[in-house]
Scaffold this active site. Structure first.
Site, PDB file in Angstrom:
ATOM      1  N   GLY A   1       0.829  -1.190   0.000  1.00  0.00           N
ATOM      2  CA  GLY A   1       0.000   0.000   0.000  1.00  0.00           C
ATOM      3  C   GLY A   1       0.869   1.247   0.000  1.00  0.00           C
ATOM      4  N   CYS A   2       0.278   2.359  -0.410  1.00  0.00           N
ATOM      5  CA  CYS A   2       1.056   3.587  -0.522  1.00  0.00           C
ATOM      6  C   CYS A   2       1.482   4.106   0.852  1.00  0.00           C
ATOM      7  CB  CYS A   2       0.261   4.643  -1.274  1.00  0.00           C
ATOM      8  SG  CYS A   2      -1.434   4.889  -0.682  1.00  0.00           S
ATOM      9  N   TYR A   3       0.539   4.178   1.793  1.00  0.00           N
ATOM     10  CA  TYR A   3       0.901   4.656   3.138  1.00  0.00           C
ATOM     11  C   TYR A   3       1.928   3.743   3.806  1.00  0.00           C
ATOM     12  CZ  TYR A   3      -2.891   8.182   3.321  1.00  0.00           C
ATOM     13  OH  TYR A   3      -3.710   9.262   3.118  1.00  0.00           O
ATOM     14  N   PRO A   4       1.712   2.401   3.776  1.00  0.00           N
ATOM     15  CA  PRO A   4       2.713   1.528   4.398  1.00  0.00           C
ATOM     16  C   PRO A   4       4.106   1.707   3.798  1.00  0.00           C
ATOM     17  CG  PRO A   4       0.675   0.322   4.116  1.00  0.00           C
ATOM     18  CD  PRO A   4       0.492   1.656   3.423  1.00  0.00           C
ATOM     19  N   THR A   5       4.208   1.912   2.490  1.00  0.00           N
ATOM     20  CA  THR A   5       5.529   2.084   1.886  1.00  0.00           C
ATOM     21  C   THR A   5       6.294   3.221   2.559  1.00  0.00           C
ATOM     22  OG1 THR A   5       4.830   1.189  -0.260  1.00  0.00           O
ATOM     23  CG2 THR A   5       6.744   2.673  -0.267  1.00  0.00           C
TER      24      THR A   5
END
Lengths: 345, 345, 345, 345
Positions: B148-152
């Site tokens: 996911g974008c936030y986790p990255t």
């Protein structure tokens, strides 16, 4: 009609004061000063005023201006305000200073974060102009230190919790995001359109001068000294500050209970709006208004309360709050001339 | 030339995959699927492609597409990917899934935050596609779950600290701000221009589905279970995520030392750029590129480390990272076709 | 590898040249000059370059720089370029000047709209660097005057019509709208974020210096002198120019026929994309690319043709076109290093 | 207090009517209708109203609403208004319709550009609600057709010239640029943030439905039939229309003389502000206000007059003008409740 002057009226807060005062039913603006724009009509510098006022910027001394007004707003950079304020106070004028010069009660702290203070004695007589906390003192004051924009949002978001000792005072984090108008109108690379547009950044991390101001007021509320982590960010929009505030709860309390605590704390405050628990404000719901909107929730998994507050940095964070203070100082109803509804979209 | 297909190519991540793959020196895009735009040239839906490709969206079955490509990107909503992936795997294709369907190793957690999983057995064989942590496993994988974008942004900002046990694991706060493209291209009131422009808000506070994904990977790094407070916000810009991360330090360590720790940790990672201590990235320095930029400082007054990471959510947070994974899975150099310099201003 | 230097590299066009040249397969940037940033790494001024180049700005004389490069880009303000160019030409270097100093063939016209010209003799040897019109002359030139951003969009939108004598030459109106990067990076009130954001205005109405440049080239195309009404506007976005062009048709011709005329005219031009009649480009379809996109229609009710052209002002309107010229001057393929696909969204 | 209702109050013009009426000293809003939001407080749909009103959307029939109000604003899509208006008129209510249904006096023209008209007889009794042209008729009307946003800016920018026969009527070009709020709040791909942000385009070139409305009023002013070229564009901002208008002058006249002509023409119009010749308005000087700002110049080289007009499309272009009409229809001072100063920055 109350005669008011704006000393240092060329920047965005000066412009915003004029914009609001022109529609204030009890005031007449009698003087606008600016060295740079001396002799130029304000409507040329800010065309929104075309047809609304004939006022011309003057490069006038405090003494000259004192003769024209009962209330003076100082919309000057810090360091300049403290040089100008005494002249107005000596003449018996009411002064509302929008700079940082009279906000910090401890002169040593001021001098550590800013510069040498030239009138430390006057600091004592100033009142911190956050009406939600100091309404009565403001009403009796002749010198009001109008709060910084970031502290306004942060303090209003934390006051009920600290007062009621509901949070661990060492756990406070204020992650705040501001529109660009907070940086003023002085040309610099960092606030050019192309530098800000489609970008977002943190700045002065752990070093912003509004930190001691927040800590001063939060400490008063808690009854002992508090330190916070404060990180300001620059949003690609013109107006507004949204502060996301984190703190660890001392006990098992629900978001609904905390929301009630906020409602009670602010029940006589016309400009604080508490949202239903679990719902949060958007900057666009306060832009153009004097409101501070607050929403909160409890993250049970981490035992933290998360509070979000939103203000228009030029209004509740500066010029609107200054007028709210003026109203109190002059015996007017607190919300006179401040009934603007946010401009959306 | 490697033949690749994009299954579900009508949204922003599908468009971005195509944009990048058209300039990738080792790939040929052989199929784009979309139910809605079936029969329509992609250059009509996204005019940036005028003159660059004749590809037409097809409403094709996985089986049909499998015949055309060796590598398949699934740019589908969660819940759909898991229905489609098995067909490609059965045909021996390499699959990179941009949805959440194969990211959470614990199916129970997936089902708690998302929905019933239809192919729980396949989850075990998937690899979490963050090359900075799982380069070798990705190279050997046939099914990669693209992060996911936030986790990255959050994981890359915390990994070196957790791995080295430098922070109090209960103190982690991730305050993240994303551009609007993360919400996709499906029309809805909340992502209309007028609703977002000049606004800023927190959303899904304490409830965002990327929370368990972050916690899964942060727990692996720490060696035990971790919980974080994660607050996403919506920025009035199209691309980019900036994460401001707070954690309490376990010991007395300087920002310079921590910066070194990060440099060492990421020394073989071509897409992570560590900033000089006390300097921080801006979204506009990574927009259009596959970089994750990281800066940090230590706030001695509160004993916290503050880390800021920035990515382009559509590239390092989605399609660029997916191509980085493809490169690894196919034995290509990790940065093939990903040498874009950020577009500024 | 071709050694190239950027003389005056601190502004947006200099930055953009570097950004593109770093990914150009046939060039090596050997020098960047800047008086203001002398001694500072370019990656500090423009963090997008972190990790990509170690180049440091130098305050170097033309002579010093001439020793380092075969091709020199002058990204200087007008008035300065003409003082610097001769030194490079004397040394046998190829020069591409991005200022206005060598664009106007008539020195008198230059002096009327700009200032006294110091090397009028050199003007004659310069070639106007619009490859779509002057490809062969550019290939043979040593001094190329890179076109202005507004003229590029306007001339490409009108050339086929004028060449074919399809319009009334006295009826041309160019209503153009530009992003803010066209104003450069020098701090000034007018380009501050708050002054531009959520605003839109016309400026220099009937007085913009790009007017004589447009008229010069349109007159060449028509075979006689032409005057146009040109109104530039400032858009609240960073990159792009969209020109809406109006002209009265001489005869009864359809949009489809005119579109064909455009297609034929530009058939060997890799960077001009002609849209289907009745469809029009958006700035966001060319942003980040070297394309000029053109769409048109015929308004039968008023017998006018309406043409819309879109470019990225920093690329096709400046640095990309400069590299296109360099490619031609150096015998490289015209589109070497310029295959960027627009960044959207 | 005047009781007023907003029929169809869920969109931006409905919201804007409520925003303005809540601060109007002579009105009380008694009903808001919406099918979609029936039963939901307006403050939930538009949080700017939190704490300011308890009004709840109702799915009420015209008959029900007629019982609650003396004045009804119809903020409905065209085609619906004409079905609803008769019920209110029959009940003796004053109706201000913000749709296009009663703007075109010629029903055939309406049916050509829109759809079959269901109450053609009522069209005759409606008054075109542009107070600057029809103040007296509006005061006597029971049905006012509130002008379109584009026509408001274009007509006010041309009226003095046409009335005085100063321009060639066949030469008029209106190049207009609008903010996104003009497209309404219905979710669609084209008005998503990511589709509009950093972009700019022309749309419906030569085909926009506001064309016949402009032509109707311009023809009345000129005394004979007029055709214009009208090109609308979509700006990446929320509010405002700027129209750049071109026309060929019939005789030798200076910008100063034309400016005088405008000043005289609008001398009794509180909401039209004429700028000094050669200076031009910016959308940001009218945003949030009911003003139409106009500047002009003469391009001697091409014998054209270039006029620029700016309005806030939701206020002077819709809801503010509707209230201006209400004031006139109800015998109130024309500018009651409309003294907003533009919000800048």
């Amino acid at each position: 009609m109350l005669k008011v002057a704006i000393y240092g009226a060329s920047g965005y807060t000066g412009q915003e004061l004029l914009r609001l005062l022109l529609r204030h039913p009890e005031t007449e603006v009698t003087a606008l000063t600016s060295r740079r724009y001396s002799g130029i009509p304000v409507a040329e510098v800010y065309p929104l005023f075309v047809g609304l006022t004939d006022l011309v910027y003057a490069d006038a001394s405090p003494k000259d201006v004192a003769g024209l007004a009962e209330v003076v707003f100082l919309a000057l950079p810090h360091g300049i305000s403290m040089k100008v304020a005494p002249a107005f106070l000596t003449e018996g004028k009411k002064v509302i200073d929008l700079s940082a010069d009279f906000r910090l009660r401890d002169v040593g702290t001021y001098e550590k974060w800013y510069e040498k203070h030239v009138v430390p004695d006057i600091v004592k007589s100033s009142v911190y102009g956050l009406p939600e906390l100091y309404r009565d003192s403001i009403a009796a004051a002749t010198l009001v230190a109008n709060p910084g924009c970031y502290p306004t949002g942060a303090i209003l978001g934390l006051a009920p919790l600290l007062k009621a000792h509901l949070i661990d005072d060492t756990s406070i984090i204020v992650d705040a995001k501001s529109g660009v108008s907070g940086a003023g109108r002085e040309p610099q690379v960092g606030t050019l359109f192309c530098e800000v547009d489609e970008g977002f950044k943190a700045y002065k991390v752990g070093q912003h001068r509004h930190t001691p101001e927040m800590e001063q007021e939060l400490s008063v509320l808690a009854g002992h000294e508090i330190r916070v982590s404060f990180t300001p960010h620059l949003l690609p929009l013109s107006r507004g500050i949204l502060s996301t505030i984190y703190a660890t709860l001392q006990s098992d309390v629900t978001a609904a209970e905390l929301t009630d605590t906020f409602r009670v704390f602010y029940k006589n405050c016309p400009f604080v709006r508490i949202y239903r628990e679990g719902t949060f404000p958007n900057i666009s719901s306060v832009r153009g208004s004097n409101y501070c909107d607050i929403g909160l929730t409890v993250d049970r998994r981490t035992k933290r309360v998360i509070i979000v507050s939103a203000i228009d940095n030029l209004i509740k964070g500066a010029s609107g709050q200054a007028i709210q203070n003026m109203n109190l100082m002059c015996g007017l109803d607190e919300n006179t001339g401040l009934d603007m509804v946010a401009l959306f979209p």
